[in-house]
Design an enzyme around this catalytic site. Structure first.
Site, PDB file in Angstrom:
ATOM      1  N   LYS A  68       0.836  -1.208   0.000  1.00 44.65           N
ATOM      2  CA  LYS A  68       0.000   0.000   0.000  1.00 44.65           C
ATOM      3  C   LYS A  68       0.873   1.261   0.000  1.00 44.65           C
ATOM      4  O   LYS A  68       0.622   2.191  -0.766  1.00 44.65           O
ATOM      5  CB  LYS A  68      -0.878  -0.016   1.259  1.00 44.65           C
ATOM      6  CG  LYS A  68      -2.057   0.918   1.206  1.00 44.65           C
ATOM      7  CD  LYS A  68      -2.850   0.880   2.513  1.00 44.65           C
ATOM      8  CE  LYS A  68      -3.394  -0.492   2.827  1.00 44.65           C
ATOM      9  NZ  LYS A  68      -4.223  -0.498   4.061  1.00 44.65           N
ATOM     10  N   LYS A  80       3.215  -3.791  10.711  1.00 40.81           N
ATOM     11  CA  LYS A  80       1.919  -3.897  11.383  1.00 40.81           C
ATOM     12  C   LYS A  80       2.169  -4.497  12.750  1.00 40.81           C
ATOM     13  O   LYS A  80       3.168  -5.199  12.969  1.00 40.81           O
ATOM     14  CB  LYS A  80       1.004  -4.839  10.585  1.00 40.81           C
ATOM     15  CG  LYS A  80      -0.453  -4.671  10.875  1.00 40.81           C
ATOM     16  CD  LYS A  80      -1.081  -3.586  10.009  1.00 40.81           C
ATOM     17  CE  LYS A  80      -2.549  -3.409  10.300  1.00 40.81           C
ATOM     18  NZ  LYS A  80      -3.157  -2.412   9.430  1.00 40.81           N
ATOM     19  N   THR A 150     -10.080   6.997   5.834  1.00 41.22           N
ATOM     20  CA  THR A 150     -10.125   5.770   5.035  1.00 41.22           C
ATOM     21  C   THR A 150     -11.459   5.657   4.303  1.00 41.22           C
ATOM     22  O   THR A 150     -11.506   5.319   3.111  1.00 41.22           O
ATOM     23  CB  THR A 150      -9.876   4.548   5.935  1.00 41.22           C
ATOM     24  OG1 THR A 150      -8.618   4.741   6.588  1.00 41.22           O
ATOM     25  CG2 THR A 150      -9.827   3.266   5.136  1.00 41.22           C
ATOM     26  N   ASN A 181     -14.912   2.547  12.415  1.00 42.04           N
ATOM     27  CA  ASN A 181     -14.395   3.797  11.846  1.00 42.04           C
ATOM     28  C   ASN A 181     -14.476   3.829  10.326  1.00 42.04           C
ATOM     29  O   ASN A 181     -14.895   4.817   9.736  1.00 42.04           O
ATOM     30  CB  ASN A 181     -12.948   3.990  12.295  1.00 42.04           C
ATOM     31  CG  ASN A 181     -12.880   4.281  13.774  1.00 42.04           C
ATOM     32  OD1 ASN A 181     -13.556   5.182  14.259  1.00 42.04           O
ATOM     33  ND2 ASN A 181     -12.099   3.505  14.516  1.00 42.04           N
TER      34      ASN A 181
END
Ligand SMILES: NC(=O)c1ccc[n+]([C@@H]2O[C@H](COP(=O)([O-])OP(=O)(O)OC[C@H]3O[C@@H](n4cnc5c(N)ncnc54)[C@H](O)[C@@H]3O)[C@@H](O)[C@H]2O)c1
Length: 369
Positions: A68, A80, A150, A181
């Site tokens: 990404k 991550k 996002t 979210n």
């Protein structure tokens, strides 16, 4: 000495580091994967809190971040992390702070919010480790979840796909898995484009209204009550029944591997915008494509969050962050759809190739798919 975990995943990209953390007193179990640092000296990627998260899942999510960040041309590597636990636990703050202290010297990893964590969590991490993105305004951050970065990007992907596929957004029926979210912000931004959000779910259950759910009202409702108890807004249903409702656009915004080869036949839609990370296995995505369903992969559709996080880290403004999201997601979605059509590639293969082309140059490798 065994390098079992690295060996399980190792390929020409990474992972370059896997760290496991355990604190006996609080029972904190943490996992960090730094996958690749070719794009920049530090990796940006979210910290997830979930009871069933595994090292394999964190590795796959870290790889998604590598790709990404590369496809968006961001000067950050991919990483991550995760805390194995229930995000509703009373120990949440303790775990976040202990986790942050444990990674204080792992300077090549910059945590951000992810499933089960939020701006407040990142404020705790910042206090303990001295770095984090997705911070609250009060800490000088651009709170990407509060801003809906996002979800905004997911809607931008829908703009590009709608033009390319001649799928009008006005009156399009949208189903969203996950009302957190990403799901909420995607719903809000898609509503602005005239869609009807006909079904949503969360971890406890689902809600369906073929005429379109009142999303602002549902949003207020879930602040204090269960989503599927909002019977005045729609028909409650079993959580996963929502996945079978026919739609024009489906937005996965919750868990990994929601659709596999075994259950992809349940999905009846025209366009999937991957708000979640790795929600559809590559094998299932190919079958969906062969069935005429276009999937805009996670590394393109949900990159709004990390673009906002990168902007925050670089001291940019909210307007600059959203401008960057709009440009990058639109450009990448259009480029992806062009490749899919002209090169007859599957969308996930095309997205992977787009990211690898950038990454390979940085790593001094030849591009390959
Ligand atoms: N927050 C971001 O900016 C961001 C950026 C890129 C990708 N993502 C990805 O989007 C996904 C969601 O992240 P989020 O930040 O919205 O998390 P969140 O914790 O705010 O919300 C997750 C939502 O999913 C629901 N959920 C959990 N399990 C479910 C299930 N089995 N079925 C249906 N719903 C379920 C939860 O109840 C909640 O409503 C994750 O895959 C995350 O990695 C998030």
């Amino acid at each position: 000495m065994s390098t079992q975990y690295v060996d399980n995943f190792a390929d020409d990209i990474g992972p370059i580091k896997i760290l496991h953390i355990y604190k006996p007193k609080s029972q904190l179990r943490g996992i960090v994967v730094v996958d690749n640092l070719a794009m920049g000296p530090a990796a940006i990627g979210g910290c997830r809190m979930a009871p069933d998260v595994s090292t394999r899942e964190v590795f796959r999510l870290a790889r998604a971040m590598t790709l990404k960040n590369a496809v968006n041309g961001l000067p950050y590597g991919g990483g991550k992390s995760a805390i194995v636990g229930d995000p509703k636990s009373d120990l949440k703050e303790t775990w976040m702070r202990e986790f942050a202290r444990a990674i204080r010297d792992l300077k090549e990893y910059i945590p951000g919010p992810d499933m089960g964590t939020d701006e407040q969590c990142m404020a705790w991490v910042h206090e303990e480790a001295g770095r984090a993105v997705g911070l609250p305004y009060s800490k000088g951050g651009l709170p990407l979840d509060e801003l809906g970065a996002t979800g905004f990007g997911v809607a931008v992907a829908s703009d590009a796909a709608s033009e390319w596929m001649q799928l009008p957004l006005e009156n399009a029926r949208v189903v969203i898995q996950g009302f957190g979210n990403v799901g909420r912000a995607a719903a809000t931004c898609l509503l602005e484009r005239g869609v009807h959000v006909i079904a949503v779910n969360d971890s406890d259950g689902g809600l369906h209204n073929p005429d379109g759910l009142n999303i602002p009202e549902l949003f207020r409702w879930v602040q204090t009550r269960n989503l599927n108890r909002a019977t005045h807004l729609g028909e409650p249903m079993e959580r996963d029944r929502v996945l079978e409702i026919e739609s024009d656009i489906f937005v996965p915004a919750a868990r990994p591997d929601v659709f596999t080869e075994a259950n992809q036949h349940l999905l009846k839609t025209r366009l999937v915008l991957e708000g979640a990370n790795i929600p559809i296995t590559h094998e299932a995505a190919r079958v969906l494509h062969d069935r005429g369903i276009m999937v805009i992969p996670d590394i393109i559709a949900n990159s709004g969050g990390v673009i906002c996080a990168a902007a925050e880290y670089e001291g940019k403004t909210e307007d600059q962050a959203f401008d960057a999201i709009r440009k990058s997601v639109y450009r990448n979605t259009t480029a992806l759809l062009k490749r899919v059509r002209e090169r007859k590639q599957y969308p996930h293969d095309a997205a992977l190739q787009m990211a690898r082309e950038v990454l390979s140059k940085k790593m001094g490798l030849y591009a390959s798919t």
